[in-house]
Write a protein that holds these residues in place. Structure first.
Motif, PDB file in Angstrom:
ATOM      1  N   ARG A  55       0.835  -1.199   0.000  1.00  0.00           N
ATOM      2  CA  ARG A  55       0.000   0.000   0.000  1.00  0.00           C
ATOM      3  C   ARG A  55       0.865   1.242   0.000  1.00  0.00           C
ATOM      4  NH1 ARG A  55      -5.500  -0.213   1.498  1.00  0.00           N
ATOM      5  NH2 ARG A  55      -5.414   2.055   1.283  1.00  0.00           N
ATOM      6  N   GLY A  56       0.543   2.163  -0.896  1.00  0.00           N
ATOM      7  CA  GLY A  56       1.193   3.456  -0.915  1.00  0.00           C
ATOM      8  C   GLY A  56       0.346   4.485  -0.191  1.00  0.00           C
ATOM      9  N   PRO A  57       0.751   5.739  -0.241  1.00  0.00           N
ATOM     10  CA  PRO A  57      -0.048   6.787   0.413  1.00  0.00           C
ATOM     11  C   PRO A  57      -1.389   6.972  -0.282  1.00  0.00           C
ATOM     12  CG  PRO A  57       1.708   7.746  -0.907  1.00  0.00           C
ATOM     13  CD  PRO A  57       1.953   6.266  -0.889  1.00  0.00           C
ATOM     14  N   GLY A  58      -2.437   7.163   0.508  1.00  0.00           N
ATOM     15  CA  GLY A  58      -3.754   7.391  -0.064  1.00  0.00           C
ATOM     16  C   GLY A  58      -3.851   8.756  -0.718  1.00  0.00           C
ATOM     17  N   VAL A  59      -4.737   8.874  -1.701  1.00  0.00           N
ATOM     18  CA  VAL A  59      -4.945  10.134  -2.411  1.00  0.00           C
ATOM     19  C   VAL A  59      -6.126  10.874  -1.794  1.00  0.00           C
ATOM     20  CG1 VAL A  59      -5.509  11.203  -4.621  1.00  0.00           C
ATOM     21  CG2 VAL A  59      -4.042   9.169  -4.551  1.00  0.00           C
ATOM     22  N   ASN A  60      -5.882  12.099  -1.353  1.00  0.00           N
ATOM     23  CA  ASN A  60      -6.948  12.952  -0.830  1.00  0.00           C
ATOM     24  C   ASN A  60      -7.482  13.782  -1.995  1.00  0.00           C
ATOM     25  OD1 ASN A  60      -8.544  14.966   0.380  1.00  0.00           O
ATOM     26  ND2 ASN A  60      -7.367  14.842   2.283  1.00  0.00           N
ATOM     27  N   GLN A  61      -8.550  13.281  -2.609  1.00  0.00           N
ATOM     28  CA  GLN A  61      -9.095  13.958  -3.787  1.00  0.00           C
ATOM     29  C   GLN A  61      -9.645  15.343  -3.445  1.00  0.00           C
ATOM     30  OE1 GLN A  61     -11.261  11.439  -6.810  1.00  0.00           O
ATOM     31  NE2 GLN A  61     -11.561  10.145  -5.008  1.00  0.00           N
ATOM     32  N   ILE A  62     -10.248  15.475  -2.279  1.00  0.00           N
ATOM     33  CA  ILE A  62     -10.815  16.763  -1.878  1.00  0.00           C
ATOM     34  C   ILE A  62      -9.711  17.817  -1.817  1.00  0.00           C
ATOM     35  CG2 ILE A  62     -12.044  18.017  -0.079  1.00  0.00           C
ATOM     36  CD1 ILE A  62     -13.869  16.012  -1.289  1.00  0.00           C
ATOM     37  N   ALA A  63      -8.621  17.491  -1.142  1.00  0.00           N
ATOM     38  CA  ALA A  63      -7.507  18.432  -1.014  1.00  0.00           C
ATOM     39  C   ALA A  63      -6.889  18.728  -2.373  1.00  0.00           C
ATOM     40  CB  ALA A  63      -6.454  17.868  -0.058  1.00  0.00           C
ATOM     41  N   GLN A  64      -6.756  17.720  -3.222  1.00  0.00           N
ATOM     42  CA  GLN A  64      -6.174  17.929  -4.546  1.00  0.00           C
ATOM     43  C   GLN A  64      -7.024  18.862  -5.390  1.00  0.00           C
ATOM     44  OE1 GLN A  64      -5.276  14.268  -6.592  1.00  0.00           O
ATOM     45  NE2 GLN A  64      -3.328  13.997  -5.524  1.00  0.00           N
ATOM     46  N   VAL A  65      -8.344  18.671  -5.355  1.00  0.00           N
ATOM     47  CA  VAL A  65      -9.232  19.528  -6.144  1.00  0.00           C
ATOM     48  C   VAL A  65      -9.206  20.952  -5.612  1.00  0.00           C
ATOM     49  CG1 VAL A  65     -11.647  19.985  -6.722  1.00  0.00           C
ATOM     50  CG2 VAL A  65     -10.708  17.701  -7.026  1.00  0.00           C
ATOM     51  N   LEU A  66      -9.187  21.122  -4.304  1.00  0.00           N
ATOM     52  CA  LEU A  66      -9.088  22.465  -3.742  1.00  0.00           C
ATOM     53  C   LEU A  66      -7.833  23.167  -4.231  1.00  0.00           C
ATOM     54  CD1 LEU A  66     -10.279  22.047  -0.049  1.00  0.00           C
ATOM     55  CD2 LEU A  66     -11.189  23.688  -1.717  1.00  0.00           C
ATOM     56  N   GLU A  67      -6.723  22.468  -4.229  1.00  0.00           N
ATOM     57  CA  GLU A  67      -5.469  23.060  -4.674  1.00  0.00           C
ATOM     58  C   GLU A  67      -5.531  23.401  -6.160  1.00  0.00           C
ATOM     59  OE1 GLU A  67      -1.968  24.789  -4.939  1.00  0.00           O
ATOM     60  OE2 GLU A  67      -2.971  24.217  -3.055  1.00  0.00           O
ATOM     61  N   SER A  68      -6.102  22.520  -6.964  1.00  0.00           N
ATOM     62  CA  SER A  68      -6.183  22.793  -8.401  1.00  0.00           C
ATOM     63  C   SER A  68      -7.147  23.939  -8.709  1.00  0.00           C
ATOM     64  CB  SER A  68      -6.587  21.529  -9.168  1.00  0.00           C
ATOM     65  OG  SER A  68      -7.919  21.152  -8.908  1.00  0.00           O
ATOM     66  N   LEU A  69      -8.217  24.071  -7.912  1.00  0.00           N
ATOM     67  CA  LEU A  69      -9.127  25.205  -8.096  1.00  0.00           C
ATOM     68  C   LEU A  69      -8.414  26.532  -7.835  1.00  0.00           C
ATOM     69  CD1 LEU A  69     -12.359  23.800  -6.403  1.00  0.00           C
ATOM     70  CD2 LEU A  69     -12.122  24.428  -8.821  1.00  0.00           C
ATOM     71  N   LYS A  70      -7.527  26.536  -6.860  1.00  0.00           N
ATOM     72  CA  LYS A  70      -6.790  27.760  -6.529  1.00  0.00           C
ATOM     73  C   LYS A  70      -5.680  28.056  -7.535  1.00  0.00           C
ATOM     74  CE  LYS A  70      -7.578  27.048  -1.564  1.00  0.00           C
ATOM     75  NZ  LYS A  70      -6.938  26.684  -0.273  1.00  0.00           N
ATOM     76  N   SER A  71      -4.956  27.015  -7.954  1.00  0.00           N
ATOM     77  CA  SER A  71      -3.774  27.221  -8.791  1.00  0.00           C
ATOM     78  C   SER A  71      -4.070  27.207 -10.285  1.00  0.00           C
ATOM     79  CB  SER A  71      -2.723  26.153  -8.476  1.00  0.00           C
ATOM     80  OG  SER A  71      -3.217  24.854  -8.770  1.00  0.00           O
ATOM     81  N   ASN A  72      -5.132  26.518 -10.689  1.00  0.00           N
ATOM     82  CA  ASN A  72      -5.442  26.385 -12.107  1.00  0.00           C
ATOM     83  C   ASN A  72      -6.953  26.348 -12.299  1.00  0.00           C
ATOM     84  OD1 ASN A  72      -5.216  25.965 -14.861  1.00  0.00           O
ATOM     85  ND2 ASN A  72      -4.733  23.780 -14.682  1.00  0.00           N
ATOM     86  N   PRO A  73      -7.634  27.457 -12.006  1.00  0.00           N
ATOM     87  CA  PRO A  73      -9.107  27.441 -11.999  1.00  0.00           C
ATOM     88  C   PRO A  73      -9.734  27.074 -13.330  1.00  0.00           C
ATOM     89  CG  PRO A  73      -8.246  29.684 -11.833  1.00  0.00           C
ATOM     90  CD  PRO A  73      -7.094  28.778 -11.628  1.00  0.00           C
ATOM     91  N   GLY A  74      -9.025  27.287 -14.445  1.00  0.00           N
ATOM     92  CA  GLY A  74      -9.590  26.978 -15.758  1.00  0.00           C
ATOM     93  C   GLY A  74      -9.495  25.524 -16.152  1.00  0.00           C
ATOM     94  N   SER A  75      -8.945  24.691 -15.295  1.00  0.00           N
ATOM     95  CA  SER A  75      -8.789  23.273 -15.614  1.00  0.00           C
ATOM     96  C   SER A  75     -10.136  22.579 -15.770  1.00  0.00           C
ATOM     97  CB  SER A  75      -7.973  22.582 -14.513  1.00  0.00           C
ATOM     98  OG  SER A  75      -7.932  21.185 -14.714  1.00  0.00           O
ATOM     99  N   ARG A  76     -10.119  21.527 -16.593  1.00  0.00           N
ATOM    100  CA  ARG A  76     -11.318  20.691 -16.756  1.00  0.00           C
ATOM    101  C   ARG A  76     -11.164  19.378 -15.997  1.00  0.00           C
ATOM    102  NH1 ARG A  76     -10.387  23.067 -21.844  1.00  0.00           N
ATOM    103  NH2 ARG A  76      -9.140  21.266 -22.528  1.00  0.00           N
ATOM    104  N   ARG A  77     -10.243  19.389 -15.020  1.00  0.00           N
ATOM    105  CA  ARG A  77      -9.956  18.168 -14.279  1.00  0.00           C
ATOM    106  C   ARG A  77     -10.274  18.290 -12.785  1.00  0.00           C
ATOM    107  NH1 ARG A  77      -4.066  16.616 -17.073  1.00  0.00           N
ATOM    108  NH2 ARG A  77      -4.832  16.666 -19.242  1.00  0.00           N
TER     109      ARG A  77
END
Length: 322
Positions: free
Chosen positions: A163-185
Protein backbone atom coordinates in the motif's frame (compact mmCIF):
# COMPACT_ATOMS: atom_id res chain seq x y z
CA UNK A 1 -54.89 10.40 -7.25
CA UNK A 2 -55.35 8.86 -10.69
CA UNK A 3 -52.92 8.93 -13.59
CA UNK A 4 -55.20 11.40 -15.33
CA UNK A 5 -55.06 13.65 -12.27
CA UNK A 6 -51.28 13.41 -12.21
CA UNK A 7 -51.10 14.34 -15.90
CA UNK A 8 -53.30 17.34 -15.26
CA UNK A 9 -51.32 18.65 -12.30
CA UNK A 10 -49.97 22.19 -12.80
CA UNK A 11 -46.43 22.59 -14.12
CA UNK A 12 -44.12 25.51 -13.48
CA UNK A 13 -45.42 28.91 -14.52
CA UNK A 14 -43.35 31.11 -16.81
CA UNK A 15 -43.71 34.21 -14.64
CA UNK A 16 -41.57 33.22 -11.67
CA UNK A 17 -40.99 29.47 -11.67
CA UNK A 18 -39.97 27.89 -8.40
CA UNK A 19 -36.93 25.65 -8.86
CA UNK A 20 -38.80 22.75 -7.26
CA UNK A 21 -41.10 22.42 -10.26
CA UNK A 22 -38.16 20.76 -12.05
CA UNK A 23 -38.28 18.06 -9.37
CA UNK A 24 -42.06 17.66 -9.35
CA UNK A 25 -42.25 17.55 -13.15
CA UNK A 26 -39.61 14.81 -13.17
CA UNK A 27 -41.50 12.89 -10.48
CA UNK A 28 -44.71 13.13 -12.51
CA UNK A 29 -43.00 11.94 -15.71
CA UNK A 30 -41.45 8.95 -13.96
CA UNK A 31 -44.68 7.90 -12.28
CA UNK A 32 -46.83 8.24 -15.40
CA UNK A 33 -44.35 7.35 -18.17
CA UNK A 34 -41.51 5.48 -16.47
CA UNK A 35 -40.35 2.02 -17.43
CA UNK A 36 -41.47 -0.48 -14.78
CA UNK A 37 -38.48 -2.54 -13.74
CA UNK A 38 -37.46 -5.29 -11.34
CA UNK A 39 -34.61 -3.87 -9.26
CA UNK A 40 -31.91 -5.10 -6.88
CA UNK A 41 -34.14 -4.72 -3.81
CA UNK A 42 -37.00 -6.78 -5.24
CA UNK A 43 -39.47 -3.95 -4.57
CA UNK A 44 -39.68 -2.77 -8.17
CA UNK A 45 -39.44 0.72 -9.63
CA UNK A 46 -40.65 3.04 -12.34
CA UNK A 47 -37.61 4.56 -13.98
CA UNK A 48 -36.38 7.08 -16.54
CA UNK A 49 -32.81 7.31 -17.81
CA UNK A 50 -31.06 10.67 -17.88
CA UNK A 51 -32.34 13.81 -16.13
CA UNK A 52 -30.91 17.17 -15.08
CA UNK A 53 -31.95 19.70 -12.44
CA UNK A 54 -30.18 23.05 -12.04
CA UNK A 55 -30.16 25.39 -9.03
CA UNK A 56 -28.76 28.92 -8.74
CA UNK A 57 -26.86 29.27 -5.45
CA UNK A 58 -26.57 33.06 -5.55
CA UNK A 59 -27.77 35.13 -2.61
CA UNK A 60 -27.41 32.27 -0.15
CA UNK A 61 -30.20 30.24 -1.78
CA UNK A 62 -30.22 26.50 -1.01
CA UNK A 63 -32.18 23.70 -2.73
CA UNK A 64 -34.38 22.47 0.08
CA UNK A 65 -37.64 20.90 -1.08
CA UNK A 66 -40.65 22.78 0.27
CA UNK A 67 -43.36 20.26 -0.63
CA UNK A 68 -42.10 18.08 2.21
CA UNK A 69 -39.74 18.58 5.13
CA UNK A 70 -36.09 17.79 4.48
CA UNK A 71 -33.92 17.20 7.53
CA UNK A 72 -30.98 19.26 6.32
CA UNK A 73 -28.99 18.88 9.54
CA UNK A 74 -29.01 15.10 9.10
CA UNK A 75 -27.79 15.48 5.50
CA UNK A 76 -25.12 17.94 6.68
CA UNK A 77 -23.87 15.59 9.38
CA UNK A 78 -23.55 12.88 6.74
CA UNK A 79 -21.49 15.12 4.43
CA UNK A 80 -19.19 16.18 7.28
CA UNK A 81 -18.76 12.48 8.13
CA UNK A 82 -17.78 11.73 4.53
CA UNK A 83 -15.07 14.38 4.75
CA UNK A 84 -13.50 12.61 7.73
CA UNK A 85 -12.94 9.47 5.63
CA UNK A 86 -14.67 7.37 8.29
CA UNK A 87 -16.60 4.31 7.10
CA UNK A 88 -18.07 3.10 10.40
CA UNK A 89 -21.59 4.18 11.35
CA UNK A 90 -20.66 4.65 15.01
CA UNK A 91 -19.95 8.39 14.70
CA UNK A 92 -23.25 8.90 12.86
CA UNK A 93 -25.28 6.87 15.36
CA UNK A 94 -23.75 8.88 18.20
CA UNK A 95 -25.32 11.98 16.59
CA UNK A 96 -28.69 10.29 16.14
CA UNK A 97 -28.17 9.83 12.39
CA UNK A 98 -29.37 6.39 11.24
CA UNK A 99 -29.53 6.81 7.46
CA UNK A 100 -26.71 4.24 7.02
CA UNK A 101 -27.76 1.85 9.79
CA UNK A 102 -30.03 -0.38 7.71
CA UNK A 103 -27.18 -1.97 5.74
CA UNK A 104 -25.08 -3.15 8.72
CA UNK A 105 -28.29 -4.06 10.54
CA UNK A 106 -29.44 -6.23 7.64
CA UNK A 107 -26.08 -8.05 7.61
CA UNK A 108 -26.18 -8.53 11.40
CA UNK A 109 -29.68 -10.02 11.30
CA UNK A 110 -28.79 -12.36 8.43
CA UNK A 111 -25.55 -13.60 9.96
CA UNK A 112 -26.65 -13.93 13.59
CA UNK A 113 -30.37 -14.63 13.28
CA UNK A 114 -31.09 -12.04 15.99
CA UNK A 115 -34.20 -9.96 15.25
CA UNK A 116 -32.85 -6.82 16.90
CA UNK A 117 -34.65 -3.49 16.45
CA UNK A 118 -32.80 -0.72 14.63
CA UNK A 119 -32.75 1.66 17.60
CA UNK A 120 -31.32 -1.08 19.82
CA UNK A 121 -28.71 -1.98 17.21
CA UNK A 122 -27.65 1.68 16.89
CA UNK A 123 -27.47 2.06 20.66
CA UNK A 124 -25.23 -0.99 20.90
CA UNK A 125 -23.00 0.35 18.11
CA UNK A 126 -22.50 3.55 20.13
CA UNK A 127 -22.01 1.84 23.49
CA UNK A 128 -19.72 -1.02 22.42
CA UNK A 129 -16.61 -0.11 20.41
CA UNK A 130 -15.71 -3.75 19.70
CA UNK A 131 -19.25 -4.46 18.48
CA UNK A 132 -19.07 -1.38 16.25
CA UNK A 133 -15.77 -2.54 14.76
CA UNK A 134 -17.27 -5.92 13.93
CA UNK A 135 -20.71 -4.88 12.72
CA UNK A 136 -20.72 -1.15 12.02
CA UNK A 137 -18.28 -0.80 9.14
CA UNK A 138 -19.62 -0.17 5.64
CA UNK A 139 -16.47 -0.96 3.70
CA UNK A 140 -14.57 1.63 1.61
CA UNK A 141 -17.58 3.82 0.81
CA UNK A 142 -17.73 7.52 -0.13
CA UNK A 143 -15.46 9.17 2.42
CA UNK A 144 -12.70 6.60 2.07
CA UNK A 145 -12.52 7.19 -1.68
CA UNK A 146 -12.81 10.97 -1.33
CA UNK A 147 -9.93 11.48 1.08
CA UNK A 148 -7.93 8.23 1.03
CA UNK A 149 -8.18 6.59 -2.41
CA UNK A 150 -5.79 3.62 -2.16
CA UNK A 151 -2.58 3.42 -4.16
CA UNK A 152 -0.01 0.65 -4.49
CA UNK A 153 3.73 0.70 -5.16
CA UNK A 154 6.31 -1.99 -5.98
CA UNK A 155 7.55 -3.84 -2.89
CA UNK A 156 11.02 -4.55 -4.26
CA UNK A 157 10.44 -8.04 -5.58
CA UNK A 158 8.93 -8.66 -8.96
CA UNK A 159 5.17 -8.94 -8.84
CA UNK A 160 4.82 -7.76 -5.21
CA UNK A 161 3.18 -4.51 -4.17
CA UNK A 162 2.48 -2.72 -0.91
CA UNK A 163 0.00 0.00 0.00
CA UNK A 164 1.19 3.46 -0.91
CA UNK A 165 -0.05 6.79 0.41
CA UNK A 166 -3.75 7.39 -0.06
CA UNK A 167 -4.94 10.13 -2.41
CA UNK A 168 -6.95 12.95 -0.83
CA UNK A 169 -9.09 13.96 -3.79
CA UNK A 170 -10.81 16.76 -1.88
CA UNK A 171 -7.51 18.43 -1.01
CA UNK A 172 -6.17 17.93 -4.55
CA UNK A 173 -9.23 19.53 -6.14
CA UNK A 174 -9.09 22.46 -3.74
CA UNK A 175 -5.47 23.06 -4.67
CA UNK A 176 -6.18 22.79 -8.40
CA UNK A 177 -9.13 25.21 -8.10
CA UNK A 178 -6.79 27.76 -6.53
CA UNK A 179 -3.77 27.22 -8.79
CA UNK A 180 -5.44 26.39 -12.11
CA UNK A 181 -9.11 27.44 -12.00
CA UNK A 182 -9.59 26.98 -15.76
CA UNK A 183 -8.79 23.27 -15.61
CA UNK A 184 -11.32 20.69 -16.76
CA UNK A 185 -9.96 18.17 -14.28
CA UNK A 186 -11.53 19.37 -11.02
CA UNK A 187 -13.09 15.97 -10.35
CA UNK A 188 -13.87 13.94 -7.22
CA UNK A 189 -14.64 10.31 -8.02
CA UNK A 190 -16.17 7.67 -5.78
CA UNK A 191 -16.44 4.76 -8.23
CA UNK A 192 -13.37 2.69 -7.38
CA UNK A 193 -14.02 -0.44 -9.46
CA UNK A 194 -11.51 -2.58 -7.57
CA UNK A 195 -13.20 -1.92 -4.22
CA UNK A 196 -16.88 -2.05 -5.19
CA UNK A 197 -17.38 -5.62 -3.88
CA UNK A 198 -16.20 -4.56 -0.41
CA UNK A 199 -18.72 -1.69 -0.14
CA UNK A 200 -22.04 -2.07 1.65
CA UNK A 201 -23.52 -0.02 -1.21
CA UNK A 202 -21.63 1.12 -4.31
CA UNK A 203 -21.65 4.92 -4.60
CA UNK A 204 -24.84 6.37 -6.07
CA UNK A 205 -23.66 10.00 -6.18
CA UNK A 206 -20.37 9.06 -7.78
CA UNK A 207 -18.74 11.92 -9.71
CA UNK A 208 -18.41 15.61 -8.82
CA UNK A 209 -16.92 18.06 -11.32
CA UNK A 210 -16.21 21.67 -10.37
CA UNK A 211 -16.10 24.62 -12.76
CA UNK A 212 -14.92 28.20 -12.23
CA UNK A 213 -16.35 31.08 -14.27
CA UNK A 214 -16.49 34.83 -13.54
CA UNK A 215 -15.33 34.29 -9.97
CA UNK A 216 -18.06 31.73 -9.26
CA UNK A 217 -17.72 28.05 -8.43
CA UNK A 218 -20.27 25.62 -9.83
CA UNK A 219 -20.44 21.86 -9.43
CA UNK A 220 -22.05 19.14 -11.52
CA UNK A 221 -22.89 15.87 -9.82
CA UNK A 222 -23.42 12.71 -11.85
CA UNK A 223 -25.53 10.26 -9.87
CA UNK A 224 -25.74 6.78 -11.41
CA UNK A 225 -28.84 5.78 -9.42
CA UNK A 226 -31.32 8.07 -7.69
CA UNK A 227 -34.29 7.27 -5.49
CA UNK A 228 -36.19 10.44 -6.38
CA UNK A 229 -38.78 10.03 -3.63
CA UNK A 230 -36.34 9.76 -0.71
CA UNK A 231 -32.67 10.10 -1.62
CA UNK A 232 -32.70 13.07 -4.00
CA UNK A 233 -33.50 15.68 -1.35
CA UNK A 234 -30.33 14.80 0.59
CA UNK A 235 -28.22 14.44 -2.56
CA UNK A 236 -29.20 17.87 -3.88
CA UNK A 237 -28.62 19.52 -0.50
CA UNK A 238 -25.21 17.91 -0.09
CA UNK A 239 -24.17 18.90 -3.61
CA UNK A 240 -25.04 22.52 -2.91
CA UNK A 241 -23.44 22.49 0.55
CA UNK A 242 -20.17 20.98 -0.69
CA UNK A 243 -20.08 23.57 -3.48
CA UNK A 244 -20.51 26.39 -0.96
CA UNK A 245 -17.84 25.02 1.36
CA UNK A 246 -15.36 24.58 -1.50
CA UNK A 247 -16.18 28.05 -2.83
CA UNK A 248 -15.54 29.64 0.57
CA UNK A 249 -12.20 27.86 0.88
CA UNK A 250 -11.18 29.12 -2.60
CA UNK A 251 -12.38 32.73 -2.14
CA UNK A 252 -15.02 32.24 -4.83
CA UNK A 253 -18.73 32.96 -4.94
CA UNK A 254 -21.15 30.04 -5.30
CA UNK A 255 -22.48 29.57 -8.82
CA UNK A 256 -24.77 26.69 -9.79
CA UNK A 257 -25.47 23.24 -8.42
CA UNK A 258 -26.17 20.99 -11.40
CA UNK A 259 -27.56 17.54 -10.64
CA UNK A 260 -27.58 14.84 -13.35
CA UNK A 261 -29.17 11.45 -12.75
CA UNK A 262 -28.64 8.23 -14.72
CA UNK A 263 -31.30 5.74 -13.58
CA UNK A 264 -33.79 8.01 -11.81
CA UNK A 265 -36.58 6.03 -10.22
CA UNK A 266 -39.52 5.85 -7.86
CA UNK A 267 -40.24 2.69 -5.91
CA UNK A 268 -43.57 1.03 -6.56
CA UNK A 269 -44.38 1.08 -2.84
CA UNK A 270 -44.00 4.89 -2.78
CA UNK A 271 -47.31 5.59 -4.50
CA UNK A 272 -48.79 7.46 -1.54
CA UNK A 273 -45.66 9.62 -1.28
CA UNK A 274 -45.83 10.50 -4.97
CA UNK A 275 -49.51 11.36 -4.93
CA UNK A 276 -49.25 13.45 -1.76
CA UNK A 277 -46.20 15.38 -2.93
CA UNK A 278 -47.59 16.09 -6.39
CA UNK A 279 -50.73 17.51 -4.80
CA UNK A 280 -48.66 20.22 -3.09
CA UNK A 281 -47.43 23.55 -4.47
CA UNK A 282 -43.85 24.75 -3.86
CA UNK A 283 -43.47 28.01 -1.96
CA UNK A 284 -40.80 30.01 -0.19
CA UNK A 285 -37.05 29.76 -0.37
CA UNK A 286 -34.44 28.57 2.08
CA UNK A 287 -31.19 30.50 2.51
CA UNK A 288 -28.04 29.48 4.29
CA UNK A 289 -25.27 31.43 5.98
CA UNK A 290 -21.89 29.90 6.81
CA UNK A 291 -21.10 31.50 10.16
CA UNK A 292 -17.31 31.17 10.06
CA UNK A 293 -14.51 30.23 7.70
CA UNK A 294 -12.60 27.26 9.13
CA UNK A 295 -8.92 26.77 8.40
CA UNK A 296 -9.71 23.95 5.96
CA UNK A 297 -12.68 22.24 4.32
CA UNK A 298 -12.22 19.38 6.78
CA UNK A 299 -12.84 21.58 9.84
CA UNK A 300 -16.48 22.58 9.39
CA UNK A 301 -18.93 21.74 12.18
CA UNK A 302 -22.70 21.45 12.18
CA UNK A 303 -22.86 24.70 14.19
CA UNK A 304 -21.27 26.59 11.28
CA UNK A 305 -24.43 26.47 9.15
CA UNK A 306 -27.52 28.59 9.68
CA UNK A 307 -30.64 28.12 7.55
CA UNK A 308 -33.37 30.76 7.42
CA UNK A 309 -36.62 31.17 5.54
CA UNK A 310 -37.35 27.45 5.38
CA UNK A 311 -41.05 26.77 5.92
CA UNK A 312 -41.75 23.34 4.42
CA UNK A 313 -45.00 21.45 4.28
CA UNK A 314 -45.31 18.31 6.39
CA UNK A 315 -43.01 15.30 6.37
CA UNK A 316 -44.02 12.44 4.05
CA UNK A 317 -42.95 9.02 5.32
CA UNK A 318 -42.00 6.17 2.98
CA UNK A 319 -40.11 2.88 3.42
CA UNK A 320 -36.42 2.56 2.48
CA UNK A 321 -35.47 -0.28 0.13
CA UNK A 322 -32.25 -1.93 1.30
Amino acid sequence: MTTATLDAAPAATCANPHWEHQYLDLMRRIWTQGDERVDRTGVGTRSLFGATIRFDLSGGAMPLLTTKRVYWKTATRELLWFLTGDTNIRALCAQGVEIWTDWPLDRYRRETGEAIERKDFSARIVADEAFAREWGDLGPVYGKQWVDWPTYEPAGEEGLFRRGPGVNQIAQVLESLKSNPGSRRHIIEGWNVAELPAMALPPCHKTYQFHVSDGKLSCLLYQRSCDLGLGFAFNMWSLALLTRMMAQQCNLEPGEAVWTGGDVHLYLNHGSLVEEQLSRTPSGEARMTILRRPESVFDYRIEDFDVSGYAPQGHIAAPVAV
